[in-house]
Design a protein around this motif. Structure first.
Motif, short mmCIF file in Angstrom:
data_model
loop_
_atom_site.label_atom_id
_atom_site.label_comp_id
_atom_site.label_asym_id
_atom_site.label_seq_id
_atom_site.Cartn_x
_atom_site.Cartn_y
_atom_site.Cartn_z
N UNK A 91 -101.66 0.06 -28.34
CA UNK A 91 -103.02 -0.34 -28.34
C UNK A 91 -103.08 -1.80 -28.44
N UNK A 92 -103.82 -2.71 -27.65
CA UNK A 92 -103.62 -3.85 -27.63
C UNK A 92 -105.23 -4.43 -27.25
N UNK A 93 -105.85 -5.42 -27.97
CA UNK A 93 -106.89 -6.24 -27.61
C UNK A 93 -106.49 -7.58 -27.05
N UNK A 94 -105.95 -8.10 -27.45
CA UNK A 94 -105.28 -9.53 -26.75
C UNK A 94 -103.63 -9.46 -26.98
N UNK A 95 -103.10 -10.00 -26.01
CA UNK A 95 -101.43 -9.82 -26.10
C UNK A 95 -101.05 -10.87 -24.95
N UNK A 96 -99.56 -11.14 -24.88
CA UNK A 96 -99.03 -11.93 -23.96
C UNK A 96 -98.29 -11.14 -22.71
N UNK A 97 -98.42 -11.97 -21.71
CA UNK A 97 -97.91 -11.59 -20.48
C UNK A 97 -97.36 -12.92 -19.83
N UNK A 98 -96.22 -12.49 -18.99
CA UNK A 98 -95.54 -13.51 -18.22
C UNK A 98 -96.62 -13.94 -17.28
N UNK A 99 -96.40 -15.32 -16.43
CA UNK A 99 -97.10 -15.86 -15.49
C UNK A 99 -97.29 -14.98 -14.16
N UNK A 100 -95.90 -14.34 -14.10
CA UNK A 100 -95.97 -13.61 -12.94
C UNK A 100 -96.81 -12.43 -12.96
N UNK A 101 -96.83 -11.88 -14.12
CA UNK A 101 -97.66 -10.62 -14.43
C UNK A 101 -99.00 -10.92 -14.39
N UNK A 102 -99.50 -12.11 -15.18
CA UNK A 102 -100.84 -12.77 -15.42
C UNK A 102 -101.54 -13.06 -14.35
N UNK A 103 -100.61 -13.80 -13.30
CA UNK A 103 -101.31 -14.50 -11.96
C UNK A 103 -100.44 -14.11 -11.11
N UNK A 104 -100.35 -12.88 -10.42
CA UNK A 104 -99.37 -12.62 -9.41
C UNK A 104 -99.77 -13.06 -8.07
N UNK A 105 -101.10 -13.40 -8.01
CA UNK A 105 -101.43 -13.93 -6.57
C UNK A 105 -101.46 -15.64 -6.61
N UNK A 106 -100.95 -16.14 -7.67
CA UNK A 106 -101.09 -17.41 -7.82
C UNK A 106 -99.90 -18.14 -8.22
N UNK A 107 -98.56 -17.58 -7.48
CA UNK A 107 -97.26 -18.32 -7.58
C UNK A 107 -96.59 -18.43 -6.12
N UNK A 108 -95.78 -19.31 -6.23
CA UNK A 108 -94.83 -19.52 -4.94
C UNK A 108 -93.62 -20.08 -5.52
N UNK A 109 -92.76 -20.13 -4.48
CA UNK A 109 -91.30 -20.46 -4.74
C UNK A 109 -91.10 -21.87 -5.29
N UNK A 110 -92.21 -22.69 -5.03
CA UNK A 110 -91.94 -24.29 -5.41
C UNK A 110 -92.90 -24.35 -6.69
N UNK A 111 -93.23 -23.52 -7.30
CA UNK A 111 -94.04 -23.64 -8.40
C UNK A 111 -93.31 -24.21 -9.65
N UNK A 112 -93.74 -24.73 -10.60
CA UNK A 112 -93.18 -25.55 -11.67
C UNK A 112 -92.14 -24.42 -12.34
N UNK A 113 -91.15 -24.70 -12.76
CA UNK A 113 -90.06 -23.86 -13.14
C UNK A 113 -90.43 -23.29 -14.67
N UNK A 114 -90.95 -24.44 -15.16
CA UNK A 114 -91.15 -24.20 -16.82
C UNK A 114 -92.22 -23.07 -16.93
#
Length: 262
Positions: A91-114
């Motif tokens: 059960x979670x109300x607030x949690x953490x997710x990776x960038x890829x999971x949180x913003x799957x539509x806003x990534x590209x191969x040249x995005x900042x590695x960090x």
């Protein structure tokens, strides 16, 4: 009751008000007038037309690459969120997710590695156009006038339509009685039952007392900012004017009210 018999509907309304801690006036005042309970708003309550939150991940990561989890602990402690110990039933109300999971539509191969693999704070987006509300057959989940998408646990029948409709995975289902998995129960907030869906409520109960959301109050780095979008002088509006902001899955048309600085 001024010589009148109290019917079941009136009794339930008054009982509900008292359970919520809202029955703050004498009984004679509660039953005044047309016998409908009168509930006084706390004069210190925080009032807004459209609540929103900005999450500044740069400030969050200033505490280390993994960030801190004070906001998560404060939220879950305040709202009696159980620690099931099982990822499939968590059960979670607030949690953490990776960038890829949180913003799957806003990534590209040249995005900042960090950014890749870093934890992002995620929670219910309290959408202006919430799909969860549209599909709930019992109106157990609904949007308030101030934009908060909230739940009435007593109306929830556990159909999980809202979970299927939510594109953010912001809702959890109690597959078992959660009470044995709460380390220390907060008596100021209700516990839930088996078969009930739950999620972040933007700390509506704290706003009613004039307090900021628990996660915002717990954040020592100023990474979480809460305010009224309709107020041009609110902190969230000032931040939105001066920073580049992204949102989760904006193309879906849900109009989320959580904004991110990355």
């Amino acid at each position: 009751m001024r010589g009148k018999r109290m019917d079941r509907r009136t009794f339930l309304k008054v009982a509900g008000a008292c359970v919520l801690g809202l029955g703050v006036m004498p009984v004679t005042d509660v039953f005044g007038g047309n016998d409908l309970p009168k509930i006084l708003r706390n004069p210190n309550a925080l009032v807004g037309k459209k609540w929103a939150m900005v999450v500044d991940m740069k400030k969050c990561w200033d505490n280390g690459e993994e960030g801190c989890v004070d906001c998560i602990r404060a939220c879950h402690r305040t709202h009696n969120v159980p620690n099931i110990g099982n990822a499939k039933e968590e059960i979670k109300w607030i949690w953490t997710a990776s960038y890829e999971n949180a913003f799957p539509d806003q990534k590209n191969e040249y995005m900042e590695e960090s950014l890749k693999g870093k934890p992002f704070i995620v929670l219910c987006n309290h959408c202006a156009n919430p799909p969860c509300v549209r599909v709930c057959p019992t109106k157990a989940t609904f949007k308030r006038e101030d934009g908060i998408v909230i739940m009435d646990y007593h109306r929830c029948i556990g159909c999980r339509y809202c979970m299927a409709a939510c594109p953010y995975g912001a809702r959890s289902f109690n597959f078992k009685d959660p009470r044995p998995f709460i380390a220390e129960v907060n008596p100021k907030f209700p516990t839930r039952e088996k078969g009930v869906v739950e999620k972040c409520n933007f700390c509506a109960e704290r706003l009613a007392e004039g307090l900021l959301p628990a996660c915002v109050e717990a954040c020592k780095h100023g990474a979480l900012v809460f305010g009224d979008l309709e107020d041009p002088e609110s902190n969230v509006r000032k931040i939105l004017r001066s920073n580049y902001i992204i949102q989760r899955k904006p193309q879906l048309g849900t109009k989320p009210n959580i904004y991110y600085i990355v």
